[in-house]
Design a protein around this motif. Structure first.
Motif, mmCIF file in Angstrom:
data_model
loop_
_atom_site.group_PDB
_atom_site.id
_atom_site.type_symbol
_atom_site.label_atom_id
_atom_site.label_comp_id
_atom_site.label_asym_id
_atom_site.label_seq_id
_atom_site.Cartn_x
_atom_site.Cartn_y
_atom_site.Cartn_z
ATOM 1 N N ARG A 61 1.539 7.084 3.286
ATOM 2 C CA ARG A 61 1.147 6.891 1.889
ATOM 3 C C ARG A 61 1.029 5.414 1.549
ATOM 4 O O ARG A 61 0.095 4.991 0.846
ATOM 5 C CB ARG A 61 2.173 7.556 0.973
ATOM 6 C CG ARG A 61 2.161 9.082 1.016
ATOM 7 C CD ARG A 61 3.275 9.659 0.171
ATOM 8 N NE ARG A 61 3.204 9.223 -1.206
ATOM 9 C CZ ARG A 61 4.150 9.413 -2.117
ATOM 10 N NH1 ARG A 61 5.275 10.011 -1.768
ATOM 11 N NH2 ARG A 61 3.990 8.995 -3.354
ATOM 12 N N LEU A 62 1.962 4.615 2.048
ATOM 13 C CA LEU A 62 1.948 3.187 1.756
ATOM 14 C C LEU A 62 0.779 2.482 2.432
ATOM 15 O O LEU A 62 0.076 1.671 1.807
ATOM 16 C CB LEU A 62 3.275 2.573 2.215
ATOM 17 C CG LEU A 62 3.410 1.050 2.105
ATOM 18 C CD1 LEU A 62 3.399 0.627 0.631
ATOM 19 C CD2 LEU A 62 4.674 0.571 2.796
ATOM 20 N N LEU A 63 0.558 2.783 3.700
ATOM 21 C CA LEU A 63 -0.439 2.044 4.474
ATOM 22 C C LEU A 63 -1.864 2.514 4.208
ATOM 23 O O LEU A 63 -2.803 1.715 4.273
ATOM 24 C CB LEU A 63 -0.127 2.191 5.970
ATOM 25 C CG LEU A 63 1.203 1.581 6.421
ATOM 26 C CD1 LEU A 63 1.532 2.019 7.846
ATOM 27 C CD2 LEU A 63 1.136 0.060 6.341
ATOM 28 N N TYR A 64 -2.036 3.792 3.926
ATOM 29 C CA TYR A 64 -3.374 4.331 3.731
ATOM 30 C C TYR A 64 -3.687 4.624 2.262
ATOM 31 O O TYR A 64 -4.802 5.062 1.947
ATOM 32 C CB TYR A 64 -3.561 5.611 4.550
ATOM 33 C CG TYR A 64 -3.644 5.364 6.036
ATOM 34 C CD1 TYR A 64 -4.848 5.051 6.651
ATOM 35 C CD2 TYR A 64 -2.504 5.445 6.837
ATOM 36 C CE1 TYR A 64 -4.921 4.837 8.026
ATOM 37 C CE2 TYR A 64 -2.567 5.233 8.201
ATOM 38 C CZ TYR A 64 -3.776 4.923 8.786
ATOM 39 O OH TYR A 64 -3.846 4.704 10.136
ATOM 40 N N GLY A 65 -2.708 4.444 1.377
ATOM 41 C CA GLY A 65 -2.934 4.704 -0.032
ATOM 42 C C GLY A 65 -3.136 6.166 -0.356
ATOM 43 O O GLY A 65 -3.972 6.522 -1.192
ATOM 44 N N LEU A 66 -2.354 7.051 0.301
ATOM 45 C CA LEU A 66 -2.514 8.487 0.089
ATOM 46 C C LEU A 66 -1.745 8.949 -1.143
ATOM 47 O O LEU A 66 -0.751 8.340 -1.545
ATOM 48 C CB LEU A 66 -1.987 9.262 1.310
ATOM 49 C CG LEU A 66 -2.619 8.947 2.658
ATOM 50 C CD1 LEU A 66 -1.953 9.778 3.744
ATOM 51 C CD2 LEU A 66 -4.117 9.208 2.640
ATOM 52 N N GLY A 67 -2.172 10.063 -1.699
ATOM 53 C CA GLY A 67 -1.429 10.708 -2.764
ATOM 54 C C GLY A 67 -0.242 11.467 -2.205
ATOM 55 O O GLY A 67 -0.123 11.677 -0.996
ATOM 56 N N PRO A 68 0.668 11.936 -3.075
ATOM 57 C CA PRO A 68 1.889 12.604 -2.601
ATOM 58 C C PRO A 68 1.621 13.839 -1.758
ATOM 59 O O PRO A 68 2.367 14.118 -0.816
ATOM 60 C CB PRO A 68 2.623 12.972 -3.905
ATOM 61 C CG PRO A 68 2.062 12.047 -4.929
ATOM 62 C CD PRO A 68 0.641 11.778 -4.536
ATOM 63 N N GLU A 69 0.596 14.605 -2.058
ATOM 64 C CA GLU A 69 0.328 15.849 -1.335
ATOM 65 C C GLU A 69 -0.787 15.716 -0.310
ATOM 66 O O GLU A 69 -1.133 16.690 0.359
ATOM 67 C CB GLU A 69 -0.045 16.966 -2.326
ATOM 68 C CG GLU A 69 1.021 17.249 -3.369
ATOM 69 C CD GLU A 69 2.329 17.677 -2.743
ATOM 70 O OE1 GLU A 69 2.283 18.374 -1.705
ATOM 71 O OE2 GLU A 69 3.394 17.311 -3.263
ATOM 72 N N ALA A 70 -1.380 14.527 -0.187
ATOM 73 C CA ALA A 70 -2.516 14.340 0.720
ATOM 74 C C ALA A 70 -2.040 14.295 2.165
ATOM 75 O O ALA A 70 -0.920 13.863 2.459
ATOM 76 C CB ALA A 70 -3.265 13.068 0.371
ATOM 77 N N ARG A 71 -2.893 14.739 3.073
ATOM 78 C CA ARG A 71 -2.619 14.678 4.507
ATOM 79 C C ARG A 71 -3.622 13.734 5.156
ATOM 80 O O ARG A 71 -4.829 13.798 4.904
ATOM 81 C CB ARG A 71 -2.733 16.065 5.132
ATOM 82 C CG ARG A 71 -1.583 16.994 4.766
ATOM 83 C CD ARG A 71 -0.277 16.512 5.358
ATOM 84 N NE ARG A 71 0.822 17.438 5.127
ATOM 85 C CZ ARG A 71 2.052 17.244 5.561
ATOM 86 N NH1 ARG A 71 2.346 16.141 6.222
ATOM 87 N NH2 ARG A 71 2.991 18.126 5.318
ATOM 88 N N LEU A 72 -3.098 12.867 6.035
ATOM 89 C CA LEU A 72 -3.931 11.810 6.602
ATOM 90 C C LEU A 72 -5.091 12.366 7.408
ATOM 91 O O LEU A 72 -6.197 11.807 7.373
ATOM 92 C CB LEU A 72 -3.046 10.909 7.483
ATOM 93 C CG LEU A 72 -3.709 9.691 8.114
ATOM 94 C CD1 LEU A 72 -4.327 8.790 7.056
ATOM 95 C CD2 LEU A 72 -2.695 8.913 8.943
ATOM 96 N N SER A 73 -4.896 13.458 8.125
ATOM 97 C CA SER A 73 -5.936 13.964 9.017
ATOM 98 C C SER A 73 -7.075 14.653 8.285
ATOM 99 O O SER A 73 -8.057 15.052 8.930
ATOM 100 C CB SER A 73 -5.327 14.944 10.028
ATOM 101 O OG SER A 73 -4.701 16.024 9.358
#
Length: 596
Positions: A61-73
Motif C-alpha cells: 500500500r505504501l510503495l504502490y499507493g494501493l487502497g485498503p482492499e486493493a490487491r497488487l496483482s
C-alpha cells in the motif's frame, strides 16, 4: 541484596526448579502435554501470520499507493514508472538486508523440512526472523513470491523453540515442528485441513495417530486466531455444481498430466535461471536489482506478475476470458516467478503455483470451447488445474485436495481434484523425483527427498560404532611370533600396520594359525588393504562399503594420516542400525515409552 533471607531465597529457587522439572517431565511423558504445546504454538502462529501478512500488504500500500482492499496483482491504474521502479528498489533493499544478516550470522537458515529430515526438528527462532523479514520485503516490494515460506518458517521455529524448552524427545519435537507449520499454512489459507495435511506430507513425512492430535490442535487454533484478527491472506470462494458429470473425469486426468509436465518445466526453469544469473551477474546486489527490473518489465504487460497473486486468483475463479489473454497471463506469471526466485528474492512458489495452475485450467477450458463449444465448465477446470499444479510443485497432493474441498465445500469437486492431483503427482514423481522444496535441496547438494528422519543416520557414524581396543601388529612380523602373541580364541582380527604406523591390512587370527608351512609372513594373508572406513562415515555409507568389499569387518582409519583408530564389524553395524530403525518406527506410530 535480595529482600528474602539467603536460605529462604535458595529454598524458593529449589521449589521453582522442582516445579519446572515436574512440568517438563509431564510434558515429555504425556501425549496430552504435546497437544497442549501444539495448541500454544498454533495460537502464536496465528498472531505471526497476521503480523507478516499485515506488514507485507502495508508495504504494498505504501510503495504502490494501493487502497485498503486493493490487491497488487489486479491493479490497472498504477503508473508505469512505479511498476518498474519499486521491484528494483526491492531488490536493492533485500540485498542490503542480506548483507546486514550476513554480518550478524553466517549460517544459512534451516527450514522445517530440512530440520525434520536432518536435525531431529531442531530449528533456530532467529532463522524465522531472518526468513520472515526476507519474505516480507520480497513480497512487499512486488516480487513474484509468496509469504507461505515465511509463515512455515515462523511456525516451525516457534514450535522447535517451545519443544526445546521442555526437552522433548526427538520424535515428539519433529511432530511439534510439523504442528507449527500446519498452523502456519492453515492460517495463511483459512483452511485447517490443508494445513494439517501439508504438515503430514511435507514436514513430518508420514501420517500417524500420535501426530494427528497435535497437528490438528495447532491448525485449528491458528485458523481461529487468524480469523479473529482477520489475518488469513486468502479468501477464495467458488460456487460449483453439486453434481459433476462423469465426462469431466477424463478432462481432469488430462489437466493433471499437463500440470505435472508443466510443473517440471517451471522447477527446472528456476534452477537454470538461478545458475545462469549467478554466472552472468556475480554481484548478489546487482543480480537482485536486475531480477526486480525483469519483474517490473513483465508488470508492464500485466500486474499479475507482481506479488503472490491473491487478487488475480480470485478474478480467475469468477471471470471468463478468451484463450490467448489467459495464455499471456500464464506466461507472465511463470516468468516472473522464475526470475524472482532465480535472482535471489526470498519466498516460495506455493501461491504462485495455484495461480499458474488455475490459469492453465482456464486456458484448457477455453481451448476446448474453441474446438467443441461450449466446452467444459471453466470454473471446474480452474479448480482442477490449481490443485494439480500446486500438488506437482509443492509435493502435497492431499493438502491440495483438501484446499479444493475447503474452498468449494463440494465433495463432488473434491473427487475430481483427487483424480487430477494423483496423475500430476505420479508424473512428477516418476519423471522428476522432487517437489520444489526438495529440488532446492538437491541444487544445494543435499540428498533430501522428503522430511523422513534421516538425520539419525548421519549421527550413527563409524567413530561412534567402532571398537577402539583393536590389536595392531607390524606387517613384517613372522607368523611364529604372531601365533605366540595371538593364540586361537584370544581375538578374531588384528590390524596390520606398516613401519610408519599406517594401515596395511586386516588379518584373520584363525587364518594365520591354519596357514600352511610354506607361508612365513603376513603379506599373503592381509585382507581389505584398499578398503577402509572413515570415522565420519555414516551408517548407510558404511553398509555400502561392507557390501562392495564383501567384508565381515573393516578397519576405521584417520583420513589424513591413514592410521587405524578402530574396527567395525558388519554384524554390529546392522544390529545398531536395526535398533535405531525400530526406535523411529515406534515414534512415528505414536507408541509412547512413558519415560522422560
Amino acid at each position: 541484596m535480595h529482600p528474602l533471607a539467603p536460605h529462604r531465597y535458595l529454598r524458593l529457587l529449589r521449589h521453582r526448579a522442582r516445579r519446572e522439572a515436574a512440568l517438563r517431565s509431564w510434558v515429555r511423558s504425556s501425549e496430552v502435554g504435546v497437544v497442549v504445546l501444539a495448541t500454544l504454538t498454533g495460537a502464536g502462529v496465528g498472531v505471526l501470520a497476521w503480523g507478516m501478512g499485515a506488514a507485507a500488504h502495508g508495504l504494498q500500500r505504501l510503495l504502490y499507493g494501493l487502497g485498503p482492499e486493493a490487491r497488487l496483482s489486479t491493479t490497472t491504474f498504477l503508473p508505469s514508472w512505479r511498476l518498474l521502479l519499486v521491484p528494483v528498489l526491492g531488490g536493492l533493499a533485500l540485498a542490503l538486508l542480506n548483507w546486514a544478516i550476513a554480518r550478524w550470522r553466517a549460517k544459512p537458515p534451516v527450514d522445517p523440512i530440512e530440520a525434520n529430515a536432518l536435525h531431529g526438528g531442531r530449528m533456530s527462532l532467529s532463522d524465522a526472523v531472518v526468513v520472515g523479514a526476507q519474505t516480507v520485503v520480497s513480497n512487499g516490494f512486488g516480487a513474484s513470491v509468496g509469504l507461505e515460506a515465511g509463515y512455515a518458517q515462523a511456525g516451525g521455529g516457534l514450535a522447535s523453540r517451545l519443544g526445546a524448552a521442555f526437552s522433548l524427545r526427538r520424535g515428539d519435537l519433529r511432530i511439534l515442528v510439523g504442528a507449527g507449520t500446519a498452523g502456519a499454512i492453515g492460517a495463511a489459507f483459512d483452511a485447517p485441513l490443508t494445513g494439517a495435511f501439508y504438515a503430514f506430507e511435507l514436514v513430518i513425512g508420514t501420517y500417524s495417530i500420535g501426530a494427528l492430535f497435535p497437528v490438528v490442535a495447532s491448525a485449528v487454533t491458528a485458523v481461529l486466531v487468524a480469523r479473529s484478527l482477520a489475518a488469513h491472506s486468502v479468501q477464495v470462494e467458488a460456487l460449483v455444481p453439486s453434481v459433476i458429470d462423469t465426462s469431466a473425469y477424463p478432462l481432469a486426468l488430462a489437466v493433471g498430466a499437463l500440470c505435472g509436465l508443466s510443473a517440471i518445466l517451471l522447477m527446472r526453469g528456476v534452477g537454470l535461471a538461478e545458475a545462469g544469473l549467478a554466472r552472468l551477474i556475480p554481484s548478489p546486489m546487482l543480480r537482485l536489482a536486475v531480477g526486480g527490473l525483469a519483474v517490473g518489465t513483465l508488470a508492464q504487460v500485466s500486474p499479475v506478475a507482481l506479488s503472490a497473486g491473491h487478487g488475480a486468483l480470485h478474478l480467475t475463479l469468477v471471470t471468463e476470458a478468451p484463450a490467448w489473454p489467459v495464455l499471456a497471463l500464464l506466461l507472465v506469471k511463470a516468468l516472473a516467478s522464475i526470475l524472482s526466485i532465480g535472482s535471489g528474492f526470498r519466498g516460495g512458489l506455493f501461491f504462485a503455483s495455484l495461480l499458474i495452475g488455475g490459469l492453465g485450467g482456464k486456458l484448457f477450458a477455453a481451448l476446448l470451447a474453441l474446438l467443441d463449444p461450449p466446452g467444459p465448465d471453466p470454473l471446474l477446470m480452474v479448480l482442477v488445474g490449481m490443485s494439480a499444479f500446486g500438488a506437482a510443485v509443492i509435493g502435497a497432493p492431499l493438502a491440495m485436495t483438501f484446499l479444493a474441498l475447503e474452498t468449494t465445500g463440494s465433495l463432488a469437486v473434491t473427487g475430481l481434484v483427487l483424480a487430477s492431483v494423483a496423475v500430476s503427482g505420479l508424473i512428477v514423481r516418476r519423471l522428476f523425483g522432487y517437489s520444489f522444496a526438495t529440488w532446492r535441496f538437491h541444487l544445494r547438494g543435499e540428498s533430501i527427498r522428503s522430511a523422513h528422519d534421516i538425520g539419525w543416520i548421519n549421527d550413527l557414524t563409524a567413530a561412534q560404532l567402532m571398537r577402539r581396543d583393536v590389536a595392531q601388529v607390524p606387517q613384517d612380523i613372522d607368523l611364529a611370533s604372531f601365533r605366540r602373541a595371538f593364540p586361537l580364541g584370544a581375538t578374531a582380527r588384528v590390524v596390520a600396520v606398516d613401519a610408519a604406523g599406517c594401515y596395511a591390512g586386516l588379518v584373520s587370527v584363525p587364518e594365520v594359525h591354519a596357514a600352511p608351512p610354506e607361508v612365513t609372513c603376513l603379506a599373503p594373508l592381509l585382507h581389505h588393504r584398499g578398503t577402509v572406513l572413515l570415522p565420519g562415515m555414516n551408517a548407510r555409507d558404511a553398509m555400502a562399503a561392507f557390501g562392495l568389499a564383501e567384508a565381515d569387518a573393516l578397519a576405521v582409519v584417520e583420513p589424513a594420516s591413514h592410521r587405524p583408530v578402530g574396527l567395525l564389524t558388519e554384524a554390529h553395524l546392522l544390529r545398531r542400525y536395526g535398533e535405531e530403525v525400530q526406535k523411529r518406527r515406534r515414534e512415528e506410530s505414536g507408541l509412547w515409552s512413558g519415560t522422560g
